[in-house]
Design a protein around this motif. Structure first.
Motif, PDB file in Angstrom:
ATOM      1  N   TRP A  88     -29.860  13.164 -44.776  1.00 38.61           N
ATOM      2  CA  TRP A  88     -30.189  11.785 -45.156  1.00 38.61           C
ATOM      3  C   TRP A  88     -28.954  11.060 -45.673  1.00 38.61           C
ATOM      4  O   TRP A  88     -28.682   9.916 -45.281  1.00 38.61           O
ATOM      5  CB  TRP A  88     -31.289  11.805 -46.214  1.00 38.61           C
ATOM      6  N   LEU A  89     -28.172  11.710 -46.534  1.00 38.22           N
ATOM      7  CA  LEU A  89     -26.990  11.080 -47.101  1.00 38.22           C
ATOM      8  C   LEU A  89     -25.909  10.848 -46.049  1.00 38.22           C
ATOM      9  O   LEU A  89     -25.206   9.834 -46.085  1.00 38.22           O
ATOM     10  CB  LEU A  89     -26.442  11.937 -48.248  1.00 38.22           C
ATOM     11  N   VAL A  90     -25.762  11.782 -45.122  1.00 38.80           N
ATOM     12  CA  VAL A  90     -24.793  11.590 -44.037  1.00 38.80           C
ATOM     13  C   VAL A  90     -25.192  10.378 -43.198  1.00 38.80           C
ATOM     14  O   VAL A  90     -24.353   9.529 -42.859  1.00 38.80           O
ATOM     15  CB  VAL A  90     -24.698  12.846 -43.155  1.00 38.80           C
ATOM     16  N   THR A  91     -26.465  10.275 -42.879  1.00 34.60           N
ATOM     17  CA  THR A  91     -26.940   9.129 -42.102  1.00 34.60           C
ATOM     18  C   THR A  91     -26.679   7.822 -42.837  1.00 34.60           C
ATOM     19  O   THR A  91     -26.177   6.848 -42.247  1.00 34.60           O
ATOM     20  CB  THR A  91     -28.450   9.270 -41.819  1.00 34.60           C
ATOM     21  N   ALA A  92     -27.003   7.800 -44.129  1.00 33.69           N
ATOM     22  CA  ALA A  92     -26.783   6.591 -44.930  1.00 33.69           C
ATOM     23  C   ALA A  92     -25.303   6.244 -44.999  1.00 33.69           C
ATOM     24  O   ALA A  92     -24.911   5.076 -44.879  1.00 33.69           O
ATOM     25  CB  ALA A  92     -27.352   6.793 -46.332  1.00 33.69           C
ATOM     26  N   GLY A  93     -24.466   7.260 -45.176  1.00 35.27           N
ATOM     27  CA  GLY A  93     -23.029   7.021 -45.259  1.00 35.27           C
ATOM     28  C   GLY A  93     -22.453   6.509 -43.955  1.00 35.27           C
ATOM     29  O   GLY A  93     -21.595   5.612 -43.954  1.00 35.27           O
ATOM     30  N   LEU A  94     -22.925   7.057 -42.843  1.00 37.32           N
ATOM     31  CA  LEU A  94     -22.442   6.605 -41.542  1.00 37.32           C
ATOM     32  C   LEU A  94     -22.838   5.153 -41.279  1.00 37.32           C
ATOM     33  O   LEU A  94     -22.058   4.374 -40.720  1.00 37.32           O
ATOM     34  CB  LEU A  94     -22.988   7.509 -40.437  1.00 37.32           C
ATOM     35  N   LEU A  95     -24.038   4.783 -41.703  1.00 39.73           N
ATOM     36  CA  LEU A  95     -24.474   3.398 -41.527  1.00 39.73           C
ATOM     37  C   LEU A  95     -23.640   2.449 -42.379  1.00 39.73           C
ATOM     38  O   LEU A  95     -23.225   1.376 -41.916  1.00 39.73           O
ATOM     39  CB  LEU A  95     -25.956   3.271 -41.872  1.00 39.73           C
ATOM     40  N   GLU A  96     -23.371   2.839 -43.626  1.00 42.45           N
ATOM     41  CA  GLU A  96     -22.519   2.001 -44.475  1.00 42.45           C
ATOM     42  C   GLU A  96     -21.116   1.881 -43.897  1.00 42.45           C
ATOM     43  O   GLU A  96     -20.552   0.780 -43.825  1.00 42.45           O
ATOM     44  CB  GLU A  96     -22.443   2.579 -45.893  1.00 42.45           C
ATOM     45  N   ALA A  97     -20.561   3.008 -43.476  1.00 46.45           N
ATOM     46  CA  ALA A  97     -19.218   2.982 -42.897  1.00 46.45           C
ATOM     47  C   ALA A  97     -19.181   2.102 -41.649  1.00 46.45           C
ATOM     48  O   ALA A  97     -18.213   1.362 -41.420  1.00 46.45           O
ATOM     49  CB  ALA A  97     -18.772   4.404 -42.551  1.00 46.45           C
ATOM     50  N   GLY A  98     -20.240   2.158 -40.844  1.00 45.49           N
ATOM     51  CA  GLY A  98     -20.295   1.342 -39.646  1.00 45.49           C
ATOM     52  C   GLY A  98     -20.301  -0.148 -39.959  1.00 45.49           C
ATOM     53  O   GLY A  98     -19.628  -0.945 -39.284  1.00 45.49           O
ATOM     54  N   LEU A  99     -21.040  -0.540 -40.986  1.00 42.46           N
ATOM     55  CA  LEU A  99     -21.078  -1.953 -41.380  1.00 42.46           C
ATOM     56  C   LEU A  99     -19.717  -2.411 -41.898  1.00 42.46           C
ATOM     57  O   LEU A  99     -19.247  -3.509 -41.561  1.00 42.46           O
ATOM     58  CB  LEU A  99     -22.149  -2.158 -42.457  1.00 42.46           C
ATOM     59  N   LEU A 100     -19.073  -1.581 -42.714  1.00 46.68           N
ATOM     60  CA  LEU A 100     -17.751  -1.941 -43.227  1.00 46.68           C
ATOM     61  C   LEU A 100     -16.716  -1.992 -42.107  1.00 46.68           C
ATOM     62  O   LEU A 100     -15.849  -2.872 -42.081  1.00 46.68           O
ATOM     63  CB  LEU A 100     -17.318  -0.944 -44.303  1.00 46.68           C
ATOM     64  N   LEU A 101     -16.812  -1.033 -41.184  1.00 42.55           N
ATOM     65  CA  LEU A 101     -15.893  -1.039 -40.053  1.00 42.55           C
ATOM     66  C   LEU A 101     -16.106  -2.292 -39.201  1.00 42.55           C
ATOM     67  O   LEU A 101     -15.139  -2.922 -38.741  1.00 42.55           O
ATOM     68  CB  LEU A 101     -16.097   0.211 -39.204  1.00 42.55           C
ATOM     69  N   GLY A 102     -17.371  -2.661 -38.998  1.00 39.75           N
ATOM     70  CA  GLY A 102     -17.662  -3.872 -38.246  1.00 39.75           C
ATOM     71  C   GLY A 102     -17.056  -5.097 -38.906  1.00 39.75           C
ATOM     72  O   GLY A 102     -16.480  -5.964 -38.232  1.00 39.75           O
ATOM     73  N   ALA A 103     -17.153  -5.166 -40.240  1.00 38.59           N
ATOM     74  CA  ALA A 103     -16.550  -6.283 -40.972  1.00 38.59           C
ATOM     75  C   ALA A 103     -15.039  -6.281 -40.796  1.00 38.59           C
ATOM     76  O   ALA A 103     -14.411  -7.338 -40.659  1.00 38.59           O
ATOM     77  CB  ALA A 103     -16.919  -6.200 -42.447  1.00 38.59           C
ATOM     78  N   GLY A 104     -14.448  -5.082 -40.791  1.00 41.78           N
ATOM     79  CA  GLY A 104     -13.010  -4.991 -40.610  1.00 41.78           C
ATOM     80  C   GLY A 104     -12.584  -5.406 -39.217  1.00 41.78           C
ATOM     81  O   GLY A 104     -11.599  -6.130 -39.054  1.00 41.78           O
ATOM     82  N   VAL A 105     -13.339  -4.979 -38.225  1.00 40.93           N
ATOM     83  CA  VAL A 105     -12.989  -5.295 -36.835  1.00 40.93           C
ATOM     84  C   VAL A 105     -13.056  -6.799 -36.585  1.00 40.93           C
ATOM     85  O   VAL A 105     -12.146  -7.380 -35.966  1.00 40.93           O
ATOM     86  CB  VAL A 105     -13.911  -4.538 -35.860  1.00 40.93           C
ATOM     87  N   VAL A 106     -14.118  -7.445 -37.066  1.00 48.69           N
ATOM     88  CA  VAL A 106     -14.228  -8.893 -36.824  1.00 48.69           C
ATOM     89  C   VAL A 106     -13.179  -9.676 -37.609  1.00 48.69           C
ATOM     90  O   VAL A 106     -12.896 -10.830 -37.286  1.00 48.69           O
ATOM     91  CB  VAL A 106     -15.634  -9.423 -37.178  1.00 48.69           C
ATOM     92  N   SER A 107     -12.598  -9.026 -38.625  1.00 46.65           N
ATOM     93  CA  SER A 107     -11.596  -9.710 -39.444  1.00 46.65           C
ATOM     94  C   SER A 107     -10.171  -9.509 -38.949  1.00 46.65           C
ATOM     95  O   SER A 107      -9.234 -10.069 -39.529  1.00 46.65           O
ATOM     96  CB  SER A 107     -11.692  -9.221 -40.899  1.00 46.65           C
ATOM     97  N   ILE A 108      -9.995  -8.708 -37.905  1.00 50.72           N
ATOM     98  CA  ILE A 108      -8.650  -8.463 -37.385  1.00 50.72           C
ATOM     99  C   ILE A 108      -8.005  -9.779 -36.954  1.00 50.72           C
ATOM    100  O   ILE A 108      -8.593 -10.558 -36.196  1.00 50.72           O
ATOM    101  CB  ILE A 108      -8.688  -7.477 -36.203  1.00 50.72           C
ATOM    102  N   GLY A 109      -6.826 -10.026 -37.461  1.00 44.80           N
ATOM    103  CA  GLY A 109      -6.115 -11.255 -37.135  1.00 44.80           C
ATOM    104  C   GLY A 109      -6.468 -12.432 -38.006  1.00 44.80           C
ATOM    105  O   GLY A 109      -5.816 -13.480 -37.937  1.00 44.80           O
ATOM    106  N   ALA A 110      -7.507 -12.287 -38.840  1.00 47.30           N
ATOM    107  CA  ALA A 110      -7.926 -13.389 -39.711  1.00 47.30           C
ATOM    108  C   ALA A 110      -7.060 -13.448 -40.959  1.00 47.30           C
ATOM    109  O   ALA A 110      -6.574 -12.425 -41.448  1.00 47.30           O
ATOM    110  CB  ALA A 110      -9.392 -13.223 -40.106  1.00 47.30           C
ATOM    111  N   GLU A 111      -6.876 -14.644 -41.461  1.00 41.68           N
ATOM    112  CA  GLU A 111      -6.164 -14.837 -42.714  1.00 41.68           C
ATOM    113  C   GLU A 111      -7.167 -14.781 -43.855  1.00 41.68           C
ATOM    114  O   GLU A 111      -8.380 -14.876 -43.655  1.00 41.68           O
ATOM    115  CB  GLU A 111      -5.447 -16.190 -42.720  1.00 41.68           C
ATOM    116  N   THR A 112      -6.683 -14.610 -45.082  1.00 43.86           N
ATOM    117  CA  THR A 112      -7.582 -14.679 -46.225  1.00 43.86           C
ATOM    118  C   THR A 112      -8.172 -16.077 -46.297  1.00 43.86           C
ATOM    119  O   THR A 112      -7.539 -17.065 -45.931  1.00 43.86           O
ATOM    120  CB  THR A 112      -6.849 -14.358 -47.532  1.00 43.86           C
TER     121      THR A 112
END
Length: 222
Positions: A88-112
């Motif tokens: 259960w914890l691995v699944t939850a962690g993978l989902l959180e990591a996926g959301l954060l990674l998605g935020a990082g990917v869409v932010s590539i090249g973006a300025e603050t």
């Protein structure tokens, strides 16, 4: 390393990540918190009252995404009620990591962000807030004393109010102080990494969560 100690180390890592995420959201995505909802609700109140540099839309999006993430985490716990805790914890962690990674990917090249963030910033706000809501609900269900991973008010209160100065016995002082130091360190690291744009600290956050989720010492059980 037994299961309880392993879990505590994982929660320490997640606490560090919270500092990074809030540094990115507040300094890089337009003065909004996506992990610290106490701060975000206060910022929303400021924005409603017309404070400059703040946004009702950004703070509202963060709040709603956080709540949505928490709902999903609650649903996951129901669906996996008969699943071993580790899975259960691995699944939850993978989902959180996926959301954060998605935020990082869409932010590539973006300025603050400035006072008028781009659509990319809004997407990143939604994804990081959902990740933090998902994690906060998951950690709440674990109910590890003094380890919420996203807020420190009660932890700091306990550090002082149960100290020898207050006539207490300093229970779990090491754990409490470590949580404060790790969130502080995460905020500092997040601020430094933000010099390279919001994508870098968000991707680092995702990597930390992923590592914490899949890492499991051989002698850890549960």
């Amino acid at each position: 390393m037994n299961a309880d100690r392993h879990l505590l180390v994982v929660l320490f890592i997640l606490t560090f990540v919270t500092g990074i995420v809030d540094a990115v959201s507040y300094l890089g995505l337009g003065h909004v918190f996506t992990a610290n909802m106490t701060g975000n609700v206060v910022l929303l109140g400021f924005a409603v009252a017309g404070a400059s540099g703040l946004s009702v839309g950004r703070s509202s999006l963060s709040l709603l995404a956080f709540l949505g993430g928490a709902i999903c985490a609650g649903r996951l716990s129901v669906l996996t009620v008969n699943t071993p805790r580790h899975r259960w914890l691995v699944t939850a962690g993978l989902l959180e990591a996926g959301l954060l990674l998605g935020a990082g990917v869409v932010s590539i090249g973006a300025e603050t962000a400035t006072d008028a963030p781009s659509r990319t910033a809004y997407v990143a706000i939604g994804l990081t807030a959902a990740a933090m809501g998902f994690r906060t609900m998951t950690v709440r269900q674990l109910a590890v004393t003094d380890m919420t991973t996203t807020v420190l008010t009660q932890t700091l209160t306990a550090v002082a109010g149960e100290s020898w100065l207050a006539g207490g016995q300093n229970p779990r002082a090491g754990r409490r102080v470590a949580a404060v130091v790790l969130m502080f360190a995460g905020a500092a690291v997040g601020t430094l990494l933000l010099r390279y744009g919001p994508a870098v600290p968000l991707i680092v956050s995702a990597a930390c969560v992923l590592t914490a989720s899949v890492w499991r010492p051989r002698d850890a059980e549960g």
